[in-house]
Design an enzyme around this catalytic site. Structure first.
Site, PDB file in Angstrom:
ATOM      1  N   GLY A 225      96.470  64.666  45.474  1.00  0.00           N
ATOM      2  CA  GLY A 225      94.990  64.553  45.259  1.00  0.00           C
ATOM      3  C   GLY A 225      94.023  63.600  46.315  1.00  0.00           C
ATOM      4  O   GLY A 225      92.788  63.656  45.866  1.00  0.00           O
ATOM      5  N   GLU A 259     102.352  63.069  46.472  1.00  0.00           N
ATOM      6  CA  GLU A 259     102.519  64.520  47.012  1.00  0.00           C
ATOM      7  C   GLU A 259     101.280  65.079  47.475  1.00  0.00           C
ATOM      8  O   GLU A 259     100.558  65.615  46.892  1.00  0.00           O
ATOM      9  CB  GLU A 259     102.749  65.143  45.396  1.00  0.00           C
ATOM     10  CG  GLU A 259     103.808  64.642  44.861  1.00  0.00           C
ATOM     11  CD  GLU A 259     103.903  65.433  43.246  1.00  0.00           C
ATOM     12  OE1 GLU A 259     102.837  65.756  43.169  1.00  0.00           O
ATOM     13  OE2 GLU A 259     104.903  65.449  42.684  1.00  0.00           O
ATOM     14  N   PRO A 260     100.865  64.480  48.718  1.00  0.00           N
ATOM     15  CA  PRO A 260      99.669  64.652  49.171  1.00  0.00           C
ATOM     16  C   PRO A 260      99.675  66.371  49.773  1.00  0.00           C
ATOM     17  O   PRO A 260     100.649  66.574  50.513  1.00  0.00           O
ATOM     18  CB  PRO A 260      99.208  63.990  50.507  1.00  0.00           C
ATOM     19  CG  PRO A 260     100.535  63.192  50.840  1.00  0.00           C
ATOM     20  CD  PRO A 260     101.851  63.341  49.704  1.00  0.00           C
ATOM     21  N   GLY A 261      98.657  66.978  49.632  1.00  0.00           N
ATOM     22  CA  GLY A 261      98.664  68.395  50.379  1.00  0.00           C
ATOM     23  C   GLY A 261      97.346  68.277  51.497  1.00  0.00           C
ATOM     24  O   GLY A 261      97.696  68.086  52.747  1.00  0.00           O
ATOM     25  N   ARG A 298      87.354  79.032  49.782  1.00  0.00           N
ATOM     26  CA  ARG A 298      86.833  77.789  49.334  1.00  0.00           C
ATOM     27  C   ARG A 298      85.530  77.599  49.367  1.00  0.00           C
ATOM     28  O   ARG A 298      84.705  77.159  48.092  1.00  0.00           O
ATOM     29  CB  ARG A 298      87.351  76.521  50.104  1.00  0.00           C
ATOM     30  CG  ARG A 298      88.884  76.399  50.033  1.00  0.00           C
ATOM     31  CD  ARG A 298      89.410  75.102  50.842  1.00  0.00           C
ATOM     32  NE  ARG A 298      89.287  74.066  49.790  1.00  0.00           N
ATOM     33  CZ  ARG A 298      88.053  73.277  49.981  1.00  0.00           C
ATOM     34  NH1 ARG A 298      87.182  73.292  51.229  1.00  0.00           N
ATOM     35  NH2 ARG A 298      87.906  72.446  49.060  1.00  0.00           N
ATOM     36  N   TYR A 302      84.800  77.019  45.106  1.00  0.00           N
ATOM     37  CA  TYR A 302      84.554  75.853  44.864  1.00  0.00           C
ATOM     38  C   TYR A 302      83.194  75.242  45.263  1.00  0.00           C
ATOM     39  O   TYR A 302      82.911  74.109  45.060  1.00  0.00           O
ATOM     40  CB  TYR A 302      85.453  74.899  45.330  1.00  0.00           C
ATOM     41  CG  TYR A 302      87.221  75.180  45.040  1.00  0.00           C
ATOM     42  CD1 TYR A 302      87.807  75.189  43.781  1.00  0.00           C
ATOM     43  CD2 TYR A 302      88.134  75.347  46.251  1.00  0.00           C
ATOM     44  CE1 TYR A 302      89.019  75.609  43.646  1.00  0.00           C
ATOM     45  CE2 TYR A 302      89.282  75.518  46.100  1.00  0.00           C
ATOM     46  CZ  TYR A 302      89.723  75.707  44.809  1.00  0.00           C
ATOM     47  OH  TYR A 302      91.127  75.813  44.641  1.00  0.00           O
ATOM     48  N   CYS A 327      82.292  93.382  50.786  1.00  0.00           N
ATOM     49  CA  CYS A 327      81.385  93.858  49.682  1.00  0.00           C
ATOM     50  C   CYS A 327      81.228  92.909  48.527  1.00  0.00           C
ATOM     51  O   CYS A 327      81.392  93.488  47.318  1.00  0.00           O
ATOM     52  CB  CYS A 327      81.678  95.303  49.471  1.00  0.00           C
ATOM     53  SG  CYS A 327      81.975  96.251  50.748  1.00  0.00           S
ATOM     54  N   GLU A 328      80.843  91.834  48.816  1.00  0.00           N
ATOM     55  CA  GLU A 328      80.680  90.816  47.529  1.00  0.00           C
ATOM     56  C   GLU A 328      79.435  89.919  48.263  1.00  0.00           C
ATOM     57  O   GLU A 328      79.586  89.347  49.012  1.00  0.00           O
ATOM     58  CB  GLU A 328      81.839  89.760  47.291  1.00  0.00           C
ATOM     59  CG  GLU A 328      83.143  90.702  46.896  1.00  0.00           C
ATOM     60  CD  GLU A 328      83.368  90.971  45.523  1.00  0.00           C
ATOM     61  OE1 GLU A 328      82.583  90.055  44.757  1.00  0.00           O
ATOM     62  OE2 GLU A 328      84.250  91.290  45.018  1.00  0.00           O
ATOM     63  N   TYR A 356      94.384  74.759  51.494  1.00  0.00           N
ATOM     64  CA  TYR A 356      93.998  75.814  50.940  1.00  0.00           C
ATOM     65  C   TYR A 356      93.172  76.790  51.494  1.00  0.00           C
ATOM     66  O   TYR A 356      92.092  77.068  50.901  1.00  0.00           O
ATOM     67  CB  TYR A 356      93.429  75.065  49.620  1.00  0.00           C
ATOM     68  CG  TYR A 356      93.910  74.190  48.837  1.00  0.00           C
ATOM     69  CD1 TYR A 356      95.237  74.552  48.119  1.00  0.00           C
ATOM     70  CD2 TYR A 356      93.936  72.733  49.005  1.00  0.00           C
ATOM     71  CE1 TYR A 356      96.019  73.650  47.715  1.00  0.00           C
ATOM     72  CE2 TYR A 356      94.671  71.644  48.816  1.00  0.00           C
ATOM     73  CZ  TYR A 356      95.803  72.131  47.855  1.00  0.00           C
ATOM     74  OH  TYR A 356      96.561  71.354  47.184  1.00  0.00           O
TER      75      TYR A 356
HETATM   76  C1  LIG Z   1      98.282  70.883  44.217  1.00  0.00           C
HETATM   77  C2  LIG Z   1      99.170  69.487  44.001  1.00  0.00           C
HETATM   78  C3  LIG Z   1      99.470  68.286  44.798  1.00  0.00           C
HETATM   79  C4  LIG Z   1      98.636  68.515  46.062  1.00  0.00           C
HETATM   80  O1  LIG Z   1      97.097  68.274  45.634  1.00  0.00           O
HETATM   81  P1  LIG Z   1      96.405  67.762  46.810  1.00  0.00           P
HETATM   82  O2  LIG Z   1      95.171  67.467  46.525  1.00  0.00           O
HETATM   83  O3  LIG Z   1      96.383  68.799  48.200  1.00  0.00           O
HETATM   84  O4  LIG Z   1      96.794  66.503  47.585  1.00  0.00           O
HETATM   85  C5  LIG Z   1     100.326  67.378  44.140  1.00  0.00           C
HETATM   86  N1  LIG Z   1     101.005  67.494  43.275  1.00  0.00           N
HETATM   87  C6  LIG Z   1     100.743  68.594  42.337  1.00  0.00           C
HETATM   88  C7  LIG Z   1     101.735  68.675  41.195  1.00  0.00           C
HETATM   89  C8  LIG Z   1      99.942  69.481  42.707  1.00  0.00           C
HETATM   90  O5  LIG Z   1      99.731  70.858  41.891  1.00  0.00           O
END
Ligand SMILES: *Cc1c(COP(=O)(O)O)cnc(C)c1O
Length: 402
Positions: A225, A259-261, A298, A302, A327-328, A356
């Site tokens: 997050g 858990e960073p994405g 996105r 969002y 077409c949107e 994403y």
């Molecule tokens: C989506 C998700 C993440 C990653 O979120 P980011 O905002 O991209 O860092 C980590 N843990 C869980 C369980 C998720 O669903």
């Protein structure tokens, strides 16, 4: 600076390009912030699940946070060790649970009592002990976009503390469950530390309660997050983030999992698209490009802001919408953005597209998913081929009745 023009000459347009050096830098900064404790960074595969991207993190020592068995298999294929893989998500089918258990990954992250019952049953069938963690919903407002907010009781994610406690007690008494972790994840694109700090406080105090019940947890998983800079916003300082975790864990022998994405890949990525033409409707100016919402959803999903750079020498700016061919009316990348006049084949570079982006892309309007390119040092290389028409119809064409 990356030469996007050469890239498009070599690989076509549109495309996604990812700076692998940037990813490495982000990973190392985070690891450095966590230096004072045992930690494991589990890359959230859903942000960008290209095998080469996952493999890049695998080589740095990362684990993986996966939300489907497909992602678990990607992670393993890309070289993430099984003992560093977490399987999260609010709904898992029995066959996914079974496969995850057989693969012997680090843990399955549970989000309900009903799910725990299923996991226990499947583990019993396999005569195994399932390593689990429970996702606690701390009921704090993460102060982000409602679609990516997950930490309130009104969201579908996790369980409240009382339910979590029941689940850990049940796990302790089960032959087929072993609770190894506690988890929370309150939302995505968080730019304020306070809600995370609040969650850490709640969940770590819960952890101490469990300890008093002789339930010893090995992993404290603070989810992902961490927000990134899309349009100049100030976001979370890694040092403060790490401190807010550590100061709540004093005296506990526990490994921190994060858990960073988005943080690892978001600003590594560029979506490069070509101008088809411009069009003026009354006083409204449109730049029509070959990329579309099926490639990068996105902005419309969002209301996300992405910086856009036009690669030409025109200096005079005026307001324009940047739109795709779909077409949107929701098919746009920017609205009322000050941009220079463009000509056919000028390139637009849409920034912060590494997370994403491709993973949320689709074949809507029978548009093939675009190519993905890695930038590393001074080199570029393709890491996913552009989808062809044949790719798109492969699973249908045999059923066509004439
Ligand atoms: C989506 C998700 C993440 C990653 O979120 P980011 O905002 O991209 O860092 C980590 N843990 C869980 C369980 C998720 O669903």
């Amino acid at each position: 600076m990356t030469n996007f023009k050469n890239m498009v000459d070599s690989y076509g347009s549109p495309l996604f390009a990812y700076d692998f050096d940037y990813m490495k830098n982000q990973y190392e900064e985070l690891k450095e912030a966590f230096r004072a404790r045992k930690s494991l960074i589990c890359y959230a595969v859903k942000a960008n699940s290209n095998l080469s991207v996952i493999s890049h993190f695998a080589k740095m020592g990362a684990g993986a946070d996966c939300v489907s068995i497909g992602e678990v298999k990607r992670a393993i294929m890309a070289g993430i060790p099984k003992y560093k893989i977490i399987f999260s998500g609010v709904g898992k089918s029995d066959s996914e649970i079974k496969e995850a258990l057989k693969l012997d990954i680090l843990m399955i992250n549970l989000e309900s009592e009903a799910e725990m019952t299923r996991v226990e049953l499947v583990a019993k069938e396999l005569n195994m002990k399932a390593r689990i963690s429970v996702r606690v919903n701390p009921n704090v407002d993460p102060l982000t976009h409602p679609y990516i907010s997950t930490g309130l009781h009104k969201n579908k994610f996790g369980v409240d503390i009382n339910t979590a406690k029941r689940m850990y007690i049940k796990a302790k008494n089960s032959e087929f469950l072993e609770a190894v972790g506690v988890h929370f994840h309150i939302g995505s694109q968080l730019t304020k530390l306070a809600p995370i700090a609040e969650s850490i406080k709640i969940v770590s105090s819960f952890l101490r309660n469990l300890k008093a019940l002789k339930i010893n947890i090995k992993f404290f998983d603070v989810g992902g997050g961490i927000g990134i800079d899309y349009e100049g916003e100030k976001t979370i300082e890694l040092y403060d983030y790490a401190q807010s975790i550590f100061m709540n864990l004093t005296g506990l022998d526990i490994t921190v999992i994060c858990e960073p994405g988005r943080f690892l890949v978001g600003n590594s990525g560029y979506f490069v698209t070509k101008v088809l033409y411009e069009k003026q409707n009354e006083d409204k100016r449109f730049i029509i490009v070959d990329g579309a919402m099926n490639d990068l959803v996105r902005p419309t999903l969002y209301q996300a802001y992405h910086k856009i750079e036009v690669l030409n020498d025109n200096k005079e700016l005026s307001k324009a919408d940047v739109v795709g061919p779909i077409c949107e009316s929701g098919d746009y990348f920017a609205k009322d953005r000050e941009l220079p006049q463009t000509a056919h084949n000028d390139l637009l570079v849409i920034k912060s597209a590494g997370a994403y982006g491709f993973t949320m892309s689709s074949n809507y309007n029978t548009r093939g998913r675009v190519a993905e390119i890695a930038i590393e040092g001074n080199e570029t290389r393709i890491i996913r081929k552009r989808e062809s028409f044949d790719n798109m119809i492969a699973l249908e064409k045999d059923y066509l009745c004439n």
